[in-house]
Design a protein around this motif. Structure first.
Motif, PDB file in Angstrom:
ATOM      1  N   UNK A 190       0.861  -1.084   0.049  1.00 45.24           N
ATOM      2  CA  UNK A 190      -0.006  -0.212   0.113  1.00 45.24           C
ATOM      3  C   UNK A 190       0.812   1.269  -0.050  1.00 45.24           C
ATOM      4  N   UNK A 191       1.831   1.141   0.649  1.00 43.61           N
ATOM      5  CA  UNK A 191       2.857   2.224   0.689  1.00 43.61           C
ATOM      6  C   UNK A 191       3.466   2.492  -0.727  1.00 43.61           C
ATOM      7  N   UNK A 192       3.852   1.600  -1.288  1.00 47.57           N
ATOM      8  CA  UNK A 192       4.428   1.349  -2.680  1.00 47.57           C
ATOM      9  C   UNK A 192       3.409   1.989  -3.421  1.00 47.57           C
ATOM     10  N   UNK A 193       2.223   1.737  -3.612  1.00 47.15           N
ATOM     11  CA  UNK A 193       1.305   2.157  -4.334  1.00 47.15           C
ATOM     12  C   UNK A 193       1.199   3.843  -4.345  1.00 47.15           C
ATOM     13  N   UNK A 194       1.161   4.440  -2.901  1.00 46.66           N
ATOM     14  CA  UNK A 194       1.200   5.713  -2.968  1.00 46.66           C
ATOM     15  C   UNK A 194       2.433   6.377  -3.625  1.00 46.66           C
ATOM     16  N   UNK A 195       3.521   5.729  -3.346  1.00 39.83           N
ATOM     17  CA  UNK A 195       4.890   6.337  -3.825  1.00 39.83           C
ATOM     18  C   UNK A 195       4.917   6.150  -5.361  1.00 39.83           C
ATOM     19  N   UNK A 196       4.193   5.251  -5.915  1.00 37.58           N
ATOM     20  CA  UNK A 196       4.208   4.847  -7.412  1.00 37.58           C
ATOM     21  C   UNK A 196       3.474   6.150  -7.913  1.00 37.58           C
ATOM     22  N   UNK A 197       2.162   6.530  -7.477  1.00 38.10           N
ATOM     23  CA  UNK A 197       1.372   7.626  -7.795  1.00 38.10           C
ATOM     24  C   UNK A 197       2.351   8.913  -7.623  1.00 38.10           C
ATOM     25  N   UNK A 198       2.926   9.268  -6.694  1.00 32.74           N
ATOM     26  CA  UNK A 198       3.733  10.433  -6.892  1.00 32.74           C
ATOM     27  C   UNK A 198       4.761  10.392  -7.707  1.00 32.74           C
ATOM     28  N   UNK A 199       5.259   9.171  -7.809  1.00 34.15           N
ATOM     29  CA  UNK A 199       6.504   9.182  -8.938  1.00 34.15           C
ATOM     30  C   UNK A 199       5.955   9.168 -10.528  1.00 34.15           C
ATOM     31  N   UNK A 200       4.845   8.828 -10.556  1.00 33.61           N
ATOM     32  CA  UNK A 200       4.065   9.084 -11.977  1.00 33.61           C
ATOM     33  C   UNK A 200       3.923  10.533 -12.103  1.00 33.61           C
ATOM     34  N   UNK A 201       3.148  11.132 -11.163  1.00 35.99           N
ATOM     35  CA  UNK A 201       3.075  12.622 -11.218  1.00 35.99           C
ATOM     36  C   UNK A 201       4.348  13.563 -11.394  1.00 35.99           C
ATOM     37  N   UNK A 202       5.351  12.861 -11.020  1.00 37.02           N
ATOM     38  CA  UNK A 202       6.591  13.788 -11.099  1.00 37.02           C
ATOM     39  C   UNK A 202       7.518  13.438 -12.484  1.00 37.02           C
ATOM     40  N   UNK A 262      16.222  25.508 -18.510  1.00 34.93           N
ATOM     41  CA  UNK A 262      15.164  24.267 -18.767  1.00 34.93           C
ATOM     42  C   UNK A 262      15.418  23.347 -17.402  1.00 34.93           C
ATOM     43  N   UNK A 263      16.772  23.680 -17.100  1.00 38.82           N
ATOM     44  CA  UNK A 263      16.971  22.722 -15.703  1.00 38.82           C
ATOM     45  C   UNK A 263      16.175  23.421 -14.644  1.00 38.82           C
ATOM     46  N   UNK A 264      16.093  24.615 -14.283  1.00 41.05           N
ATOM     47  CA  UNK A 264      15.420  25.418 -13.406  1.00 41.05           C
ATOM     48  C   UNK A 264      13.777  24.989 -13.364  1.00 41.05           C
ATOM     49  N   UNK A 265      13.320  24.916 -14.657  1.00 38.91           N
ATOM     50  CA  UNK A 265      11.895  24.601 -14.728  1.00 38.91           C
ATOM     51  C   UNK A 265      11.441  23.282 -14.194  1.00 38.91           C
ATOM     52  N   UNK A 266      12.539  22.328 -14.503  1.00 38.42           N
ATOM     53  CA  UNK A 266      12.186  20.749 -14.317  1.00 38.42           C
ATOM     54  C   UNK A 266      12.860  20.422 -12.860  1.00 38.42           C
ATOM     55  N   UNK A 267      13.304  21.523 -12.050  1.00 33.10           N
ATOM     56  CA  UNK A 267      13.985  21.233 -11.089  1.00 33.10           C
ATOM     57  C   UNK A 267      13.309  20.479  -9.837  1.00 33.10           C
ATOM     58  N   UNK A 268      11.858  21.129  -9.807  1.00 31.82           N
ATOM     59  CA  UNK A 268      10.805  20.519  -8.717  1.00 31.82           C
ATOM     60  C   UNK A 268      10.564  18.968  -9.169  1.00 31.82           C
ATOM     61  N   UNK A 269      10.258  18.787 -10.500  1.00 30.21           N
ATOM     62  CA  UNK A 269       9.752  17.476 -10.998  1.00 30.21           C
ATOM     63  C   UNK A 269      11.111  16.471 -10.855  1.00 30.21           C
ATOM     64  N   UNK A 270      12.292  16.890 -11.349  1.00 25.84           N
ATOM     65  CA  UNK A 270      13.344  15.944 -10.822  1.00 25.84           C
ATOM     66  C   UNK A 270      13.791  15.853  -9.318  1.00 25.84           C
ATOM     67  N   UNK A 271      13.519  16.870  -8.581  1.00 26.42           N
ATOM     68  CA  UNK A 271      13.764  16.349  -7.226  1.00 26.42           C
ATOM     69  C   UNK A 271      12.728  15.363  -6.753  1.00 26.42           C
ATOM     70  N   UNK A 272      11.576  15.661  -7.196  1.00 32.63           N
ATOM     71  CA  UNK A 272      10.463  14.462  -7.008  1.00 32.63           C
ATOM     72  C   UNK A 272      10.905  13.038  -7.370  1.00 32.63           C
ATOM     73  N   UNK A 273      11.142  13.192  -8.455  1.00 32.23           N
ATOM     74  CA  UNK A 273      11.718  11.876  -9.098  1.00 32.23           C
ATOM     75  C   UNK A 273      12.813  11.072  -8.297  1.00 32.23           C
ATOM     76  N   UNK A 274      13.840  12.075  -7.643  1.00 30.21           N
ATOM     77  CA  UNK A 274      14.833  11.488  -6.950  1.00 30.21           C
ATOM     78  C   UNK A 274      14.300  11.062  -5.414  1.00 30.21           C
ATOM     79  N   UNK A 279      12.696  11.889 -20.751  1.00 31.61           N
ATOM     80  CA  UNK A 279      11.248  12.348 -20.435  1.00 31.61           C
ATOM     81  C   UNK A 279      10.113  11.203 -20.812  1.00 31.61           C
ATOM     82  N   UNK A 280      10.220  10.468 -21.848  1.00 33.88           N
ATOM     83  CA  UNK A 280       9.400   9.440 -22.185  1.00 33.88           C
ATOM     84  C   UNK A 280       9.786   8.017 -21.450  1.00 33.88           C
ATOM     85  N   UNK A 281      11.222   8.057 -21.395  1.00 36.22           N
ATOM     86  CA  UNK A 281      11.779   6.746 -20.774  1.00 36.22           C
ATOM     87  C   UNK A 281      11.247   6.622 -19.295  1.00 36.22           C
TER      88      UNK A 281
END
Length: 214
Positions: A37-49, A137-149, A59-61
């Motif tokens: 169940x915790x993995x399901x939540x983390x996968x949801x946020x990972x997908x949004x990032x 471009x890095x600054x624009x995507x920095x939040x999403x990249x931090x979320x993926x990390x 990006x597509x990979x």
């Protein structure tokens, strides 16, 4: 690790955590279900990032990897809850083969999560030597990249823990679900031996007894 080790670990937990563990983490299958169940939540946020990331080539990979991780988590959920989703998933009962596949896919998912976490953890620093991506471009995507990390790191540890739990608790998981199927098979055999039992009405047995006495 045995049950005594688990009991010793509970003594180190706070009182509220120990009370929750007694009710919901008293067996390895229940512990695995909570991890899923915790993995399901983390996968949801990972997908949004991953959806917010618009990097060239990756990006597509990354979005495809998020689908792979979500599919793996769905597979684990079905293995642990296959008795609830219908007889069509009986082939995914935790047999030796299915548990081996679950361990292998968990190891593979942990490796994917680790690679993604390290890669985007480096990119999120927006260093000057990242010539394939502009600084803006890095600054624009920095939040999403931090979320993926961040979410990739959590998925790495969760998948690693799930692989260890599957190895340690495989016997308990298999025996618990085998007992559940034995009970289901026993009910089906009883209904087969007494086909009219399900159609009996409350007064039918009384009328049958009255007829025999007459």
């Amino acid at each position: 690790m045995n049950r005594n080790d688990v009991e010793a670990f509970r003594t180190w937990l706070p009182e509220w955590a120990s009370a929750y563990a007694v009710q919901h983490l008293d067996t390895f299958p229940k512990l695995m279900q909570n991890v899923v169940w915790v993995m399901i939540v983390c996968n949801g946020f990972f997908f949004m990032s991953a959806w917010r990331t618009s990097l060239p080539y990756m990006g597509i990979s990354t979005l495809f990897i998020s689908f792979l991780l979500a599919s793996h988590t769905s597979f684990l959920w079905i293995v642990l809850h296959h008795t609830r989703v219908g007889p069509s998933f009986r082939a995914l009962a935790p047999s030796a083969f299915v548990l081996g596949v679950s361990v292998g896919t968990s190891v593979g998912a942990s490796i994917l999560s680790f690679v993604i976490s390290v890669y985007y953890g480096h990119l999120s620093k927006c260093e000057a030597n990242q010539d394939f991506m502009s600084f803006r471009g890095c600054q624009i995507n920095r939040g999403a990249m931090s979320g993926l990390w961040f979410w990739g790191s959590l998925l790495f540890w969760l998948n690693t823990a799930m692989a260890l739990l599957l190895v340690v608790g495989k016997d308990e998981l298999a025996s618990m679900h085998q007992g559940a199927y034995d009970a289901i098979d026993g009910m089906e055999m009883n209904n087969y031996d007494n086909p009219n039992m399900g159609n009996a009405t409350p007064g039918s047995s009384h009328r049958a007894g009255t007829t025999q006495e007459a």
